[in-house]
Design an enzyme around this catalytic site. Structure first.
Site, mmCIF file in Angstrom:
data_model
loop_
_atom_site.group_PDB
_atom_site.id
_atom_site.type_symbol
_atom_site.label_atom_id
_atom_site.label_comp_id
_atom_site.label_asym_id
_atom_site.label_seq_id
_atom_site.Cartn_x
_atom_site.Cartn_y
_atom_site.Cartn_z
ATOM 1 N N ALA A 97 0.621 -1.362 -0.052
ATOM 2 C CA ALA A 97 0.042 -0.176 -0.026
ATOM 3 C C ALA A 97 0.726 1.188 -0.056
ATOM 4 O O ALA A 97 1.787 1.260 0.700
ATOM 5 C CB ALA A 97 -0.808 0.015 1.211
ATOM 6 N N ILE A 98 0.262 2.188 -0.846
ATOM 7 C CA ILE A 98 1.227 3.500 -0.885
ATOM 8 C C ILE A 98 0.134 4.675 -0.689
ATOM 9 O O ILE A 98 -0.898 4.403 -1.213
ATOM 10 C CB ILE A 98 2.062 3.557 -2.234
ATOM 11 C CG1 ILE A 98 2.850 2.507 -2.614
ATOM 12 C CG2 ILE A 98 2.686 4.845 -2.282
ATOM 13 C CD1 ILE A 98 3.296 2.342 -3.750
ATOM 14 N N GLY A 99 0.396 5.666 0.331
ATOM 15 C CA GLY A 99 -0.633 6.694 0.430
ATOM 16 C C GLY A 99 0.089 8.068 0.545
ATOM 17 O O GLY A 99 1.228 7.919 1.384
ATOM 18 N N GLY A 144 2.949 7.216 3.453
ATOM 19 C CA GLY A 144 3.259 6.013 3.821
ATOM 20 C C GLY A 144 3.370 4.884 2.984
ATOM 21 O O GLY A 144 2.905 5.046 1.953
ATOM 22 N N ALA A 170 3.559 0.411 2.840
ATOM 23 C CA ALA A 170 3.479 -0.544 3.697
ATOM 24 C C ALA A 170 3.522 -1.986 2.725
ATOM 25 O O ALA A 170 2.913 -1.971 1.796
ATOM 26 C CB ALA A 170 2.028 -0.797 4.249
ATOM 27 N N CYS A 221 -7.889 -0.964 2.881
ATOM 28 C CA CYS A 221 -7.930 0.028 2.141
ATOM 29 C C CYS A 221 -9.293 0.298 1.396
ATOM 30 O O CYS A 221 -9.294 0.910 0.278
ATOM 31 C CB CYS A 221 -7.011 -0.105 0.859
ATOM 32 S SG CYS A 221 -5.102 -0.250 1.551
#
Length: 119
Positions: free
Chosen positions: A18-20, A31, A33, A49
């Site tokens: 995950a990229i945010g 972030g 993960a 998500c």
């Protein structure tokens, strides 16, 4: 890989990372993960998500139950990010618990009500 309309890193229709990025009240947060070897059964109890029709996976699962440790993966990821961001000597170091407390205290003052998770 990619899934149209969805963020993150995908292997087929299984999300492995995950990229945010978010900007709120003039404060940017971000972030990354990467699921190296988590207990994937925990993902059955949440909607990661907000995605209800896709599966979550891990590096270890995709490699048939083997792969690098989370520590090895983190070290490699940090070195690669540092190189991409122009800091080939590393440029990143983990924060100690007291340092993290200082960062969280500052963030809470500038972003009241925000939540934090550090692992």
């Amino acid at each position: 890989g990619r899934v149209p309309g969805a963020t993150g890193v995908w292997i087929g229709d299984r999300k492995v990372a995950a990229i945010g990025v978010r900007i709120s009240g003039g404060v940017a947060t971000h972030g990354v993960a990467l699921n190296v070897d988590p207990d994937l059964s925990k993902f059955r109890d949440i909607v990661p998500c907000g995605i209800t029709d896709k599966e979550v996976t891990s590096v270890w699962r995709e490699l048939g139950g083997r792969g690098p440790t989370a520590e090895e993966t983190g070290d490699r990821l940090l070195r690669r990010l540092a190189a991409l961001l122009g800091s080939p000597g590393g440029g990143f170091s983990p924060l100690s618990p007291p340092e993290m407390g200082e960062v969280e205290g500052f963030a809470r003052r500038v972003a009241p009500g925000a939540s934090f998770s550090v692992e």
